[in-house]
Design a protein around this motif. Structure first.
Motif, PDB file in Angstrom:
ATOM      1  N   VAL A  17     -13.604  18.537  29.438  1.00 27.22           N
ATOM      2  CA  VAL A  17     -12.396  17.731  29.591  1.00 27.22           C
ATOM      3  C   VAL A  17     -12.561  16.766  30.760  1.00 27.22           C
ATOM      4  N   ALA A  18     -13.117  17.225  31.882  1.00 25.23           N
ATOM      5  CA  ALA A  18     -13.330  16.357  33.041  1.00 25.23           C
ATOM      6  C   ALA A  18     -14.293  15.227  32.698  1.00 25.23           C
ATOM      7  N   ASP A  19     -15.366  15.534  31.953  1.00 26.16           N
ATOM      8  CA  ASP A  19     -16.320  14.497  31.554  1.00 26.16           C
ATOM      9  C   ASP A  19     -15.652  13.477  30.633  1.00 26.16           C
ATOM     10  N   ALA A  20     -14.816  13.936  29.720  1.00 25.36           N
ATOM     11  CA  ALA A  20     -14.126  13.023  28.796  1.00 25.36           C
ATOM     12  C   ALA A  20     -13.161  12.117  29.564  1.00 25.36           C
ATOM     13  N   ASP A  21     -12.446  12.679  30.563  1.00 29.65           N
ATOM     14  CA  ASP A  21     -11.536  11.878  31.371  1.00 29.65           C
ATOM     15  C   ASP A  21     -12.297  10.813  32.153  1.00 29.65           C
ATOM     16  N   ALA A  22     -13.447  11.179  32.717  1.00 30.69           N
ATOM     17  CA  ALA A  22     -14.252  10.223  33.477  1.00 30.69           C
ATOM     18  C   ALA A  22     -14.746   9.102  32.575  1.00 30.69           C
ATOM     19  N   GLU A  23     -15.121   9.436  31.332  1.00 31.58           N
ATOM     20  CA  GLU A  23     -15.573   8.411  30.392  1.00 31.58           C
ATOM     21  C   GLU A  23     -14.429   7.479  30.012  1.00 31.58           C
ATOM     22  N   ASP A  24     -13.216   8.029  29.829  1.00 31.79           N
ATOM     23  CA  ASP A  24     -12.060   7.198  29.492  1.00 31.79           C
ATOM     24  C   ASP A  24     -11.750   6.215  30.615  1.00 31.79           C
ATOM     25  N   VAL A  25     -11.807   6.673  31.871  1.00 29.87           N
ATOM     26  CA  VAL A  25     -11.554   5.801  33.016  1.00 29.87           C
ATOM     27  C   VAL A  25     -12.611   4.713  33.080  1.00 29.87           C
ATOM     28  N   ALA A  26     -13.870   5.069  32.863  1.00 30.25           N
ATOM     29  CA  ALA A  26     -14.948   4.087  32.894  1.00 30.25           C
ATOM     30  C   ALA A  26     -14.775   3.066  31.768  1.00 30.25           C
ATOM     31  N   ASP A  27     -14.363   3.526  30.578  1.00 29.62           N
ATOM     32  CA  ASP A  27     -14.129   2.610  29.460  1.00 29.62           C
ATOM     33  C   ASP A  27     -12.976   1.658  29.768  1.00 29.62           C
ATOM     34  N   ALA A  28     -11.900   2.179  30.380  1.00 28.10           N
ATOM     35  CA  ALA A  28     -10.751   1.334  30.717  1.00 28.10           C
ATOM     36  C   ALA A  28     -11.141   0.279  31.744  1.00 28.10           C
ATOM     37  N   ASP A  29     -11.949   0.672  32.752  1.00 27.38           N
ATOM     38  CA  ASP A  29     -12.417  -0.295  33.741  1.00 27.38           C
ATOM     39  C   ASP A  29     -13.287  -1.358  33.092  1.00 27.38           C
ATOM     40  N   ALA A  30     -14.152  -0.960  32.171  1.00 26.52           N
ATOM     41  CA  ALA A  30     -15.029  -1.913  31.494  1.00 26.52           C
ATOM     42  C   ALA A  30     -14.198  -2.869  30.637  1.00 26.52           C
ATOM     43  N   GLU A  31     -13.139  -2.363  29.980  1.00 27.10           N
ATOM     44  CA  GLU A  31     -12.276  -3.223  29.178  1.00 27.10           C
ATOM     45  C   GLU A  31     -11.590  -4.254  30.049  1.00 27.10           C
ATOM     46  N   ASP A  32     -11.081  -3.824  31.227  1.00 26.35           N
ATOM     47  CA  ASP A  32     -10.397  -4.749  32.117  1.00 26.35           C
ATOM     48  C   ASP A  32     -11.317  -5.879  32.549  1.00 26.35           C
ATOM     49  N   LYS A  33     -12.544  -5.547  32.902  1.00 28.60           N
ATOM     50  CA  LYS A  33     -13.473  -6.556  33.394  1.00 28.60           C
ATOM     51  C   LYS A  33     -14.029  -7.415  32.266  1.00 28.60           C
ATOM     52  N   ALA A  34     -14.177  -6.862  31.074  1.00 35.28           N
ATOM     53  CA  ALA A  34     -14.754  -7.610  29.976  1.00 35.28           C
ATOM     54  C   ALA A  34     -13.703  -8.426  29.228  1.00 35.28           C
ATOM     55  N   ASP A  35     -12.427  -8.156  29.470  1.00 36.32           N
ATOM     56  CA  ASP A  35     -11.360  -8.795  28.721  1.00 36.32           C
ATOM     57  C   ASP A  35     -11.222 -10.282  29.029  1.00 36.32           C
ATOM     58  N   GLY A  36     -11.396 -10.709  30.239  1.00 33.37           N
ATOM     59  CA  GLY A  36     -11.209 -12.105  30.593  1.00 33.37           C
ATOM     60  C   GLY A  36     -11.428 -12.325  32.071  1.00 33.37           C
ATOM     61  N   PRO A  37     -11.048 -13.508  32.544  1.00 30.67           N
ATOM     62  CA  PRO A  37     -11.280 -13.823  33.951  1.00 30.67           C
ATOM     63  C   PRO A  37     -10.417 -12.974  34.883  1.00 30.67           C
ATOM     64  N   VAL A  38     -10.954 -12.723  36.050  1.00 33.67           N
ATOM     65  CA  VAL A  38     -10.262 -11.954  37.082  1.00 33.67           C
ATOM     66  C   VAL A  38     -10.408 -12.703  38.400  1.00 33.67           C
ATOM     67  N   PHE A  39      -9.316 -12.783  39.154  1.00 32.99           N
ATOM     68  CA  PHE A  39      -9.355 -13.388  40.477  1.00 32.99           C
ATOM     69  C   PHE A  39      -9.077 -12.303  41.500  1.00 32.99           C
ATOM     70  N   GLU A  40      -9.963 -12.177  42.473  1.00 31.93           N
ATOM     71  CA  GLU A  40      -9.777 -11.224  43.565  1.00 31.93           C
ATOM     72  C   GLU A  40     -10.119 -11.912  44.872  1.00 31.93           C
ATOM     73  N   ALA A  41      -9.236 -11.764  45.843  1.00 30.05           N
ATOM     74  CA  ALA A  41      -9.495 -12.283  47.184  1.00 30.05           C
ATOM     75  C   ALA A  41      -8.866 -11.317  48.179  1.00 30.05           C
ATOM     76  N   SER A  42      -9.544 -11.094  49.280  1.00 33.45           N
ATOM     77  CA  SER A  42      -9.005 -10.178  50.283  1.00 33.45           C
ATOM     78  C   SER A  42      -9.575 -10.494  51.651  1.00 33.45           C
ATOM     79  N   ASP A  43      -8.854 -10.057  52.650  1.00 34.77           N
ATOM     80  CA  ASP A  43      -9.346 -10.097  54.022  1.00 34.77           C
ATOM     81  C   ASP A  43      -9.034  -8.749  54.655  1.00 34.77           C
ATOM     82  N   ARG A  44      -9.016  -8.674  55.969  1.00 34.23           N
ATOM     83  CA  ARG A  44      -8.834  -7.379  56.619  1.00 34.23           C
ATOM     84  C   ARG A  44      -7.444  -6.787  56.409  1.00 34.23           C
ATOM     85  N   ARG A  45      -6.436  -7.621  56.095  1.00 37.08           N
ATOM     86  CA  ARG A  45      -5.078  -7.117  55.911  1.00 37.08           C
ATOM     87  C   ARG A  45      -4.521  -7.335  54.515  1.00 37.08           C
ATOM     88  N   ALA A  46      -4.842  -8.451  53.901  1.00 39.21           N
ATOM     89  CA  ALA A  46      -4.190  -8.831  52.648  1.00 39.21           C
ATOM     90  C   ALA A  46      -5.171  -8.793  51.484  1.00 39.21           C
TER      91      ALA A  46
END
Length: 181
Positions: free
Chosen positions: A71-100
């Motif tokens: 069950v733990a392995d299946a959950d880890a695979e689902d999380v990895a698949d969801a992360d891959a879907e988010d990144k493969a779905d389209g453009p992403v903008f990320e910006a950060s500094d020490r506070r924001a």
């Protein structure tokens, strides 16, 4: 001269509504997430089986551990698949500094400053405004909501050359996900 009594009429006042009295009034603010792993059981405490006097057999314990690992392995695979879907779905903008930090992707826009964070879905956003200063290295992004509220955040860039790169990235995300009504 006789003084006439003053007539006092009751004043009808509506209760004050707003973020000062109800934090849920401000759109986009999410509640605090629990830090400890609280797991709620669907069964009431009285419905649990009493512990048996017999010790569990070694085969049963091994089967339970193997099932839990599967069950733990299946959950880890689902999380990895969801992360891959988010990144493969389209453009992403990320910006950060020490506070924001700001993240804009297919789900919406997430802003965070120190310990505070808010999240806006694309249907909650009326406009997104960017501003790069003439002098200095603070890039400002402002999220406007339909109810005439705005949420600015400033990100400090390592170099002014990042402003052009960030403008291109945020434009790509807005072109892909933001629909003007």
């Amino acid at each position: 001269m006789k003084a006439e009594p003053v007539k006092v009429e009751p004043v009808k006042v509506e209760p004050v509504m707003g973020a000062g009295f109800d934090p849920a009034f401000v759109p986009g603010i999410t509640g605090p997430t629990p830090t400890d792993g609280v797991a709620k059981s669907p069964e009431p405490k009285g419905a649990q089986e009493p512990p048996s006097a017999e010790p569990a057999s070694p085969e049963r314990v091994d089967a339970d551990e193997a099932g839990a690992e599967a069950v733990a392995d299946a959950d880890a695979e689902d999380v990895a698949d969801a992360d891959a879907e988010d990144k493969a779905d389209g453009p992403v903008f990320e910006a950060s500094d020490r506070r924001a930090r700001i993240v804009a992707d297919r789900k919406g826009v997430r802003l965070s400053l120190d310990e505070e964070a808010c999240e806006f879905r694309w249907d909650e956003i009326a406009a997104v405004e960017t501003e790069s200063p003439r002098f200095g290295k603070r890039y400002t992004i402002t999220v406007h909501t339909p109810d005439r509220r705005w949420y600015p955040i400033e990100i400090e860039a390592a170099a002014r050359a990042r402003f052009k790169e960030w403008d291109e990235q945020i434009d790509a995300v807005l072109d892909a996900y933001f629909e003007e009504a």
